[in-house]
Scaffold this motif. Structure first.
Motif, PDB file in Angstrom:
ATOM      1  N   GLY A 174       0.868  -1.283   0.226  1.00  0.00           N
ATOM      2  CA  GLY A 174      -0.155  -0.114   0.022  1.00  0.00           C
ATOM      3  C   GLY A 174       0.756   1.144   0.059  1.00  0.00           C
ATOM      4  N   VAL A 175       1.873   1.256   0.879  1.00  0.00           N
ATOM      5  CA  VAL A 175       2.693   2.406   0.812  1.00  0.00           C
ATOM      6  C   VAL A 175       3.347   2.726  -0.269  1.00  0.00           C
ATOM      7  CG1 VAL A 175       4.886   3.259   1.934  1.00  0.00           C
ATOM      8  CG2 VAL A 175       3.023   2.337   3.611  1.00  0.00           C
ATOM      9  N   ALA A 176       4.006   1.680  -0.930  1.00  0.00           N
ATOM     10  CA  ALA A 176       4.743   1.636  -2.221  1.00  0.00           C
ATOM     11  C   ALA A 176       3.654   2.132  -3.467  1.00  0.00           C
ATOM     12  CB  ALA A 176       5.362   0.265  -2.590  1.00  0.00           C
ATOM     13  N   ALA A 177       2.473   1.698  -3.513  1.00  0.00           N
ATOM     14  CA  ALA A 177       1.551   2.108  -4.375  1.00  0.00           C
ATOM     15  C   ALA A 177       1.131   3.532  -4.212  1.00  0.00           C
ATOM     16  CB  ALA A 177       0.296   1.219  -4.303  1.00  0.00           C
ATOM     17  N   MET A 178       0.917   3.923  -3.186  1.00  0.00           N
ATOM     18  CA  MET A 178       0.522   5.226  -2.900  1.00  0.00           C
ATOM     19  C   MET A 178       1.884   6.188  -3.330  1.00  0.00           C
ATOM     20  SD  MET A 178      -2.011   7.157  -2.183  1.00  0.00           S
ATOM     21  CE  MET A 178      -2.394   8.743  -2.037  1.00  0.00           C
ATOM     22  N   LYS A 179       2.938   5.841  -2.762  1.00  0.00           N
ATOM     23  CA  LYS A 179       4.094   6.733  -3.257  1.00  0.00           C
ATOM     24  C   LYS A 179       4.182   6.915  -4.533  1.00  0.00           C
ATOM     25  CE  LYS A 179       7.989   6.210  -0.956  1.00  0.00           C
ATOM     26  NZ  LYS A 179       9.114   5.722  -0.215  1.00  0.00           N
TER      27      LYS A 179
ATOM     28  N   ASP B  98      10.561   4.233   3.892  1.00  0.00           N
ATOM     29  CA  ASP B  98      10.537   2.817   3.132  1.00  0.00           C
ATOM     30  C   ASP B  98       9.699   2.053   3.284  1.00  0.00           C
ATOM     31  OD1 ASP B  98      11.660   0.637   1.829  1.00  0.00           O
ATOM     32  OD2 ASP B  98      13.384   0.237   3.248  1.00  0.00           O
ATOM     33  N   PRO B  99       8.979   1.657   2.167  1.00  0.00           N
ATOM     34  CA  PRO B  99       7.562   1.015   2.224  1.00  0.00           C
ATOM     35  C   PRO B  99       7.693  -0.419   3.248  1.00  0.00           C
ATOM     36  CG  PRO B  99       7.905   1.398   0.127  1.00  0.00           C
ATOM     37  CD  PRO B  99       9.384   1.923   0.770  1.00  0.00           C
ATOM     38  N   GLY B 100       8.955  -1.122   3.359  1.00  0.00           N
ATOM     39  CA  GLY B 100       8.918  -2.358   4.064  1.00  0.00           C
ATOM     40  C   GLY B 100       9.259  -2.334   5.411  1.00  0.00           C
ATOM     41  N   THR B 101       9.590  -1.014   6.186  1.00  0.00           N
ATOM     42  CA  THR B 101       9.798  -0.609   7.500  1.00  0.00           C
ATOM     43  C   THR B 101       8.569  -0.724   8.194  1.00  0.00           C
ATOM     44  OG1 THR B 101       9.712   1.653   7.320  1.00  0.00           O
ATOM     45  CG2 THR B 101      11.745   0.864   6.669  1.00  0.00           C
TER      46      THR B 101
END
Length: 159
Positions: free
Chosen positions: A43-48, A119-122
């Motif tokens: 979700g974070v990666a997509a929104m970024k 960073d999306p994975g944190t």
């Protein structure tokens, strides 16, 4: 009845604010729900990615162009003070400038900027994602309603 170039400006105001309301409606009704259903890192990666690609000339022309148009309509209305539609024109301009453009600058953009640093994975991003989705979407509802109300107000000024 509003006529001439003033009529054209008002019709363009209806179109611009209506288009922006539609974009924000899409985000409020299904885009953010879809992103929230993803695992936080995705979700974070997509929104970024969305936040970067949203800054296209086409969207910015409609979004910022509508703000400029609303400001012009407000100034022209104050200067000309037409017999009809004055309240609706000023209300439409205020709704878009403060409720849509202003809210974007003070509520949505700062959240996007904070998300962009993560960073999306944190764990930090995962924890922020929960509040980001909720708060960003709430403020997006405000922007959507303000832009739609601005469009309606401009339509009423034309009636």
């Amino acid at each position: 009845m509003i006529d001439g170039p003033y009529f054209v400006l008002t019709v363009l105001g209806v179109l611009g604010t209506g288009l922006v309301a539609g974009v924000f409606c899409a985000f409020s009704t299904f885009v953010m729900r879809g992103l929230a259903a993803l695992p936080p890192a995705q979700g974070v990666a997509a929104m970024k990615s969305i936040n970067v690609t949203a800054l296209t000339p086409a969207f910015m022309a409609v979004f910022v162009g509508s703000a400029v148009l609303c400001a012009v309509l407000a100034v022209v209305t104050f200067v000309l003070w037409p017999d009809e539609g004055t309240v609706e024109l000023l209300l439409g301009s205020a709704l878009y400038l403060f409720g849509c453009f202003g809210v974007t600058m003070v509520a949505n953009v700062p959240r996007n900027e904070k998300l962009a640093t993560m960073d999306p994975g944190t764990r930090e991003a995962a924890a922020y994602w929960r509040s980001y989705v909720s708060e960003w979407t709430m403020w997006n509802h405000v922007r959507m309603i303000a832009a739609a109300a601005a469009a309606i107000s401009y339509v009423l000024a034309l009636a």
